[in-house]
Motif scaffolding. Structure first.
Motif, short mmCIF file in Angstrom:
data_model
loop_
_atom_site.label_atom_id
_atom_site.label_comp_id
_atom_site.label_asym_id
_atom_site.label_seq_id
_atom_site.Cartn_x
_atom_site.Cartn_y
_atom_site.Cartn_z
N ARG A 167 0.82 -1.22 0.00
CA ARG A 167 0.00 0.00 0.00
C ARG A 167 0.85 1.26 0.00
NH1 ARG A 167 -2.03 0.57 6.30
NH2 ARG A 167 0.06 0.36 7.18
N THR A 168 2.16 1.11 0.21
CA THR A 168 3.06 2.27 0.34
C THR A 168 4.20 2.15 -0.65
OG1 THR A 168 2.51 2.24 2.71
CG2 THR A 168 4.27 3.72 2.04
N HIS A 169 3.85 2.02 -1.93
CA HIS A 169 4.83 2.01 -3.02
C HIS A 169 5.76 0.80 -3.02
CE1 HIS A 169 3.72 6.19 -3.98
NE2 HIS A 169 3.78 6.42 -2.68
N GLY A 170 5.50 -0.18 -2.16
CA GLY A 170 6.44 -1.29 -2.04
C GLY A 170 7.69 -0.92 -1.27
N ILE A 171 7.60 0.13 -0.46
CA ILE A 171 8.77 0.68 0.25
C ILE A 171 8.76 0.24 1.70
CG2 ILE A 171 9.66 2.86 1.20
CD1 ILE A 171 9.10 4.13 -1.51
N ILE A 172 9.95 -0.08 2.20
CA ILE A 172 10.14 -0.37 3.62
C ILE A 172 11.25 0.51 4.16
CG2 ILE A 172 9.39 -2.77 3.41
CD1 ILE A 172 12.37 -3.56 3.57
N ARG A 173 11.27 0.65 5.47
CA ARG A 173 12.38 1.29 6.18
C ARG A 173 13.34 0.20 6.63
NH1 ARG A 173 12.44 6.77 5.14
NH2 ARG A 173 10.27 7.43 4.89
N PRO A 174 14.58 0.53 6.93
CA PRO A 174 15.55 -0.51 7.30
C PRO A 174 15.06 -1.42 8.41
CG PRO A 174 16.70 1.53 6.88
CD PRO A 174 15.23 1.85 6.78
N ALA A 175 14.35 -0.89 9.40
CA ALA A 175 13.88 -1.71 10.51
C ALA A 175 12.82 -2.71 10.07
CB ALA A 175 13.32 -0.82 11.62
N GLN A 176 12.18 -2.46 8.91
CA GLN A 176 11.13 -3.35 8.41
C GLN A 176 11.67 -4.38 7.43
OE1 GLN A 176 8.94 0.05 6.76
NE2 GLN A 176 7.20 -0.59 8.02
N ARG A 177 12.99 -4.33 7.14
CA ARG A 177 13.55 -5.16 6.09
C ARG A 177 13.29 -6.63 6.38
NH1 ARG A 177 18.26 -3.59 6.67
NH2 ARG A 177 18.22 -1.84 5.24
N PRO A 178 12.64 -7.36 5.45
CA PRO A 178 12.40 -8.77 5.68
C PRO A 178 13.69 -9.57 5.63
CG PRO A 178 11.75 -8.17 3.46
CD PRO A 178 12.12 -6.89 4.17
N GLU A 179 13.69 -10.69 6.31
CA GLU A 179 14.88 -11.55 6.30
C GLU A 179 15.12 -12.07 4.89
OE1 GLU A 179 16.42 -15.68 8.45
OE2 GLU A 179 14.60 -14.65 9.11
N GLU A 180 16.35 -11.97 4.43
CA GLU A 180 16.67 -12.43 3.09
C GLU A 180 16.76 -13.95 3.08
OE1 GLU A 180 20.15 -10.52 1.68
OE2 GLU A 180 19.35 -8.50 1.97
N PRO A 181 16.30 -14.60 2.02
CA PRO A 181 16.37 -16.05 1.96
C PRO A 181 17.81 -16.54 1.93
CG PRO A 181 15.72 -15.15 -0.16
CD PRO A 181 15.69 -14.01 0.83
N GLN A 182 18.02 -17.77 2.42
CA GLN A 182 19.35 -18.36 2.45
C GLN A 182 19.94 -18.38 1.04
OE1 GLN A 182 20.45 -19.15 5.40
NE2 GLN A 182 22.49 -19.70 4.73
N GLY A 183 21.17 -17.92 0.93
CA GLY A 183 21.84 -17.93 -0.36
C GLY A 183 21.62 -16.68 -1.17
N ALA A 184 20.83 -15.74 -0.70
CA ALA A 184 20.58 -14.50 -1.45
C ALA A 184 21.85 -13.64 -1.43
CB ALA A 184 19.42 -13.74 -0.84
N SER A 185 21.89 -12.69 -2.36
CA SER A 185 23.03 -11.79 -2.47
C SER A 185 23.21 -11.02 -1.18
CB SER A 185 22.82 -10.82 -3.63
OG SER A 185 23.78 -9.80 -3.58
N ARG A 186 24.43 -10.87 -0.78
CA ARG A 186 24.71 -10.13 0.46
C ARG A 186 25.34 -8.78 0.15
NH1 ARG A 186 21.47 -12.37 3.57
NH2 ARG A 186 22.56 -11.51 5.36
N ILE A 187 25.09 -8.27 -1.06
CA ILE A 187 25.68 -6.99 -1.44
C ILE A 187 25.28 -5.89 -0.47
CG2 ILE A 187 25.71 -5.19 -3.21
CD1 ILE A 187 25.42 -7.40 -5.30
N ALA A 188 23.99 -5.94 -0.07
CA ALA A 188 23.49 -4.89 0.82
C ALA A 188 24.29 -4.84 2.11
CB ALA A 188 22.01 -5.10 1.12
N GLU A 189 24.78 -5.99 2.57
CA GLU A 189 25.51 -6.02 3.83
C GLU A 189 26.87 -5.33 3.73
OE1 GLU A 189 23.67 -10.07 5.80
OE2 GLU A 189 25.81 -9.92 5.41
N GLU A 190 27.32 -5.14 2.49
CA GLU A 190 28.63 -4.51 2.31
C GLU A 190 28.57 -3.00 2.43
OE1 GLU A 190 30.03 -5.92 -1.45
OE2 GLU A 190 29.99 -8.04 -0.84
N ARG A 191 27.34 -2.48 2.47
CA ARG A 191 27.24 -1.03 2.66
C ARG A 191 27.75 -0.66 4.04
NH1 ARG A 191 20.89 -0.48 1.08
NH2 ARG A 191 21.02 -1.15 -1.10
#
Length: 399
Positions: free
Chosen positions: A213-237
């Motif tokens: 309902r909100t553009h498909g946007i989340i805040r960092p605290a709402q970030r869903p758990e990434e599935p096993q084996g997913a890219s971890r690029i975001a963690e490199e930030r």
């Protein structure tokens, strides 16, 4: 003119809205979550997601249940077009299940027969949308059993039924469906002006509905758990960038279907009077039953498992006993100052749906019902004198 429906706005409602207007938050403040929590508590569901209207709620419910091209949604032809349109928005196909001649809701026997045929052809629906017409729940226990057998998901279109009950539980408890949809249009039982809500007991579904309902946007605290084996690029930030208070992430193609704090405050205030609203509607419906008993009309039949919220009171004319057409009765009532209406033109007979291949005669119970139906005025502030005026006008016309 006595209208067929009218909102009931109190001084407390106005004060609740005024308080928001004087605050710093007209939208995305705390009024929305308060309304959602209050409605979920009232219905006995785990989650409630407030949106801009019931059509929006139907739409994102279909998206959240992964309805898409190649899939099918089935609903009732006796409904407003939104119950079917939500499937087309997702690129899915639509089909209909004829109605029960007593309740005017989706027929369980017709659904079972259609499912059996569809299973043999490998064309089962992904979602079924039972519509709780006029405020009376469909036979959800039986529909749930069919869903378990054939593997479809259930979205209850309860736009008419906030405050109603089924098997002793509030409509919206989601005991039998994946999601339940409410409408808060001004002619409904409670109002937010425009507005709707999706209720569910599934935490993952609730989470997805919330960000759709909100553009498909989340805040960092709402970030869903990434599935096993997913890219971890975001963690490199860098952590300070990733968790900055300005950060947001679009994780899906969503929509702007939020409800404002102004609407939410009105909804919370109205919810405090929902039970009295429904109680008065039930009184008026019972009174109609008595006053109309000797006229050549059929009053609404109620299934013993249900306790309707009575959004609408629909009669069917015994046209073989009167000399007038439905149109003549309708026009005469309007001329007498009675704001009758008709609910609904069967969806499959609409020009758009005819272009999709639907034809008159495909759902005969819904079509027969439509030819006889007239919706009489019913609203919480309707007086006995106003109701007597309606009945007296109808009696005079039919005589």
């Amino acid at each position: 003119m006595i209208p067929y429906g009218r909102q009931d706005i109190s001084a407390e409602d106005i004060d609740a809205v005024t308080e928001v207007l004087r605050s710093d938050w007209l939208t995305q403040g705390q009024a929305g979550p308060r309304f959602e929590q209050a409605m979920a508590a009232y219905c006995g569901s785990r989650s409630a997601i407030a949106v801009s209207n019931a059509t929006a709620a139907l739409h994102i419910a279909c998206i959240a249940l992964d309805l898409g091209p190649g899939d099918a949604l089935w609903t009732s032809p006796n409904t407003f077009v939104a119950s079917a349109n939500c499937a087309l928005y997702c690129g899915a196909d639509v089909d209909f299940v004829d109605i029960d001649p007593r309740t005017y809701n989706m027929s369980v026997s017709a659904l079972a027969e259609k499912l059996e045929a569809a299973a043999s052809q490998g064309r089962l629906p992904k979602i079924v949308v039972p519509v709780h017409f006029a405020g009376q729940s469909c036979e959800m226990r039986e529909i749930r059993a069919l869903a378990d057998r054939y593997g479809f998901r259930i979205v209850e279109d309860a736009s008419h039924a906030v405050g109603g009950e089924y098997l002793g539980r509030k409509v919206g408890s989601c005991d039998y469906g994946d999601a339940t949809i409410f409408s808060f249009h001004p002619v409904k039982i409670i109002t937010t002006g425009e507005g709707g809500m999706a209720l569910t007991n599934d935490p993952k579904l609730a989470e997805r509905l919330s960000y759709l309902r909100t553009h498909g946007i989340i805040r960092p605290a709402q970030r869903p758990e990434e599935p096993q084996g997913a890219s971890r690029i975001a963690e490199e930030r860098a952590n300070e960038e990733r968790d900055g208070p300005w950060m947001y992430e679009q994780i899906e193609l969503g929509l702007n279907y939020r409800m404002t704090d102004i609407q939410s405050a009105l909804g919370t205030s109205q919810l405090a009077r929902l039970d009295p609203f429904v109680a008065r509607r039930r009184e008026l419906a019972a009174r109609y039953d008595t006053l109309l008993a000797k006229l050549p009309v059929a009053c609404p039949w109620q299934h013993p498992d249900t306790n309707s919220a009575w959004h609408l009171y629909v009669i069917r004319l015994h046209r073989n006993e009167i000399r007038l057409s439905r149109r003549q009765v309708f026009d005469a009532l309007r001329a007498a100052g009675i704001g009758v209406n008709v609910h609904y033109i069967p969806v499959h007979t609409q020009p758009y749906y005819r272009k999709l291949g639907f034809q008159t005669g495909m759902f005969p119970e819904a079509e027969s019902y439509y030819e006889d139906a007239i919706t009489l005025p019913l609203f919480s502030r309707m007086t006995n004198d106003e109701q007597d005026t309606v009945v007296a006008a109808l009696r005079k016309i039919l005589a």
